[in-house]
Design a protein around this motif. Structure first.
Motif, PDB file in Angstrom:
ATOM      1  N   PRO A  70     -61.003  47.090   9.327  1.00  0.00           N
ATOM      2  CA  PRO A  70     -61.077  45.740   8.774  1.00  0.00           C
ATOM      3  C   PRO A  70     -59.670  45.173   8.547  1.00  0.00           C
ATOM      4  O   PRO A  70     -58.683  45.784   8.956  1.00  0.00           O
ATOM      5  N   LYS A 114     -54.114  41.335   2.925  1.00  0.00           N
ATOM      6  CA  LYS A 114     -54.821  40.722   1.795  1.00  0.00           C
ATOM      7  C   LYS A 114     -53.860  40.488   0.622  1.00  0.00           C
ATOM      8  O   LYS A 114     -53.968  39.489  -0.085  1.00  0.00           O
ATOM      9  N   LEU A 121     -61.253  38.507  -1.923  1.00  0.00           N
ATOM     10  CA  LEU A 121     -61.445  39.868  -1.391  1.00  0.00           C
ATOM     11  C   LEU A 121     -62.924  40.181  -1.267  1.00  0.00           C
ATOM     12  O   LEU A 121     -63.364  40.780  -0.269  1.00  0.00           O
ATOM     13  N   VAL A 122     -63.702  39.775  -2.286  1.00  0.00           N
ATOM     14  CA  VAL A 122     -65.148  40.033  -2.269  1.00  0.00           C
ATOM     15  C   VAL A 122     -65.784  39.279  -1.097  1.00  0.00           C
ATOM     16  O   VAL A 122     -66.558  39.852  -0.321  1.00  0.00           O
ATOM     17  N   SER A 171     -64.345  38.208   1.606  1.00  0.00           N
ATOM     18  CA  SER A 171     -63.863  38.798   2.860  1.00  0.00           C
ATOM     19  C   SER A 171     -64.637  40.083   3.189  1.00  0.00           C
ATOM     20  O   SER A 171     -65.012  40.314   4.345  1.00  0.00           O
ATOM     21  N   ALA A 172     -64.911  40.915   2.147  1.00  0.00           N
ATOM     22  CA  ALA A 172     -65.654  42.166   2.367  1.00  0.00           C
ATOM     23  C   ALA A 172     -67.074  41.868   2.807  1.00  0.00           C
ATOM     24  O   ALA A 172     -67.602  42.519   3.727  1.00  0.00           O
ATOM     25  N   SER A 190     -66.992  40.588   6.471  1.00  0.00           N
ATOM     26  CA  SER A 190     -66.723  41.623   7.483  1.00  0.00           C
ATOM     27  C   SER A 190     -67.906  42.589   7.588  1.00  0.00           C
ATOM     28  O   SER A 190     -68.194  43.098   8.675  1.00  0.00           O
ATOM     29  N   ARG A 191     -68.639  42.802   6.460  1.00  0.00           N
ATOM     30  CA  ARG A 191     -69.832  43.659   6.520  1.00  0.00           C
ATOM     31  C   ARG A 191     -70.924  42.958   7.329  1.00  0.00           C
ATOM     32  O   ARG A 191     -71.626  43.568   8.095  1.00  0.00           O
TER      33      ARG A 191
END
Lengths: 131, 104
Positions: free
Chosen positions: A41, A47, A114-115, A117-118, A121-122
């Motif tokens: 990732p 980040k 960040l949340v 983005s996670a 990407s998931r």
């Protein structure tokens, strides 16, 4: 008065951390296979770069505003409020309230990024169900 | 007014970042994050001022509003200058390098 100095201090620290993290990622990547690199990732150093841009950029524009209002000057002690103890006390109070709140809010927004983005990407990693 | 102008600049920069394929080359992420960072910091200033003076915050005097608007526009111009210098220094399309090569 000088509230932007708190985010600047945080930016100095996070910039140093980003440099160290990036160095570690590079040394780790040199041992990784091409498949590992392709499936990885967004690197954490990138980040951290988002946080740095928020902090440095925001502080630069706020510093401009302080120059505009005559609170920052190009001669010693650079902050007009630092010239007498009464104003200096008020300045320190503003740094402890507004400055800290600014740094916390920017960091909280970065954490939210960040949340998101996670999650994104998931979502991309999960293959779409066959119809 | 400064907060409002800077927030609009951040929104426009973000939309341009989203729509432009060359966003990395043009450092549009840097531009939008810079404006968002400043907007968040001024939001804190606005909240603190609101806590102090209450609803009066929303009814500023005409001259204050004009001065704040002037500052807001100047801040956006300053941010754009920082971004332009960053892009030109990076020279992602090697325009300066190519120019120096042809001149030399």
């Amino acid at each position: 008065m000088a509230c932007f100095l708190v985010p600047v201090t945080e930016a100095v620290v996070t910039t140093a951390v980003q440099y160290l993290v990036h160095k570690r990622e590079l040394s780790r990547a040199s041992g990784a296979t091409a498949a590992d690199t392709a499936s990885s990732p967004i690197p954490f150093s990138q980040k951290l770069g988002w946080l740095n841009k928020l902090l440095w950029g925001g502080s630069a524009l706020l510093a401009f505003e302080h120059v505009w209002h005559g609170e920052v000057v190009p001669w010693f002690p650079f902050l007009t409020a630092a010239a007498n103890p009464e104003d200096a006390q008020e300045m320190l109070h503003e740094m402890a309230t507004n400055g800290v709140a600014m740094a916390l809010l920017v960091t909280a927004v970065w954490a939210a990024m960040l949340v998101v983005s996670a999650v994104l990407s998931r979502r991309e990693a999960v293959p779409a169900p066959a119809k | 007014m400064t907060l409002l102008i800077c927030t609009f600049a951040a929104i426009v920069a973000s939309v341009v970042w989203y729509l432009t394929p060359a966003r990395g080359e043009l450092r549009l992420g840097f531009l939008s994050l810079m404006f968002w960072g400043a907007s968040l910091m001024w939001l804190v200033d606005a909240i603190m001022e609101y806590r102090e003076i209450g609803a009066e915050y929303f009814t500023p005097a005409g001259t204050d509003m004009l001065n704040d608007a002037f500052l807001g526009v100047s801040v956006v111009a300053f941010g754009l200058v920082i971004w332009l210098v960053a892009v030109l220094l990076a020279d992602p399309r090697h325009v300066f390098a190519r120019h120096a090569h042809t001149q030399g």
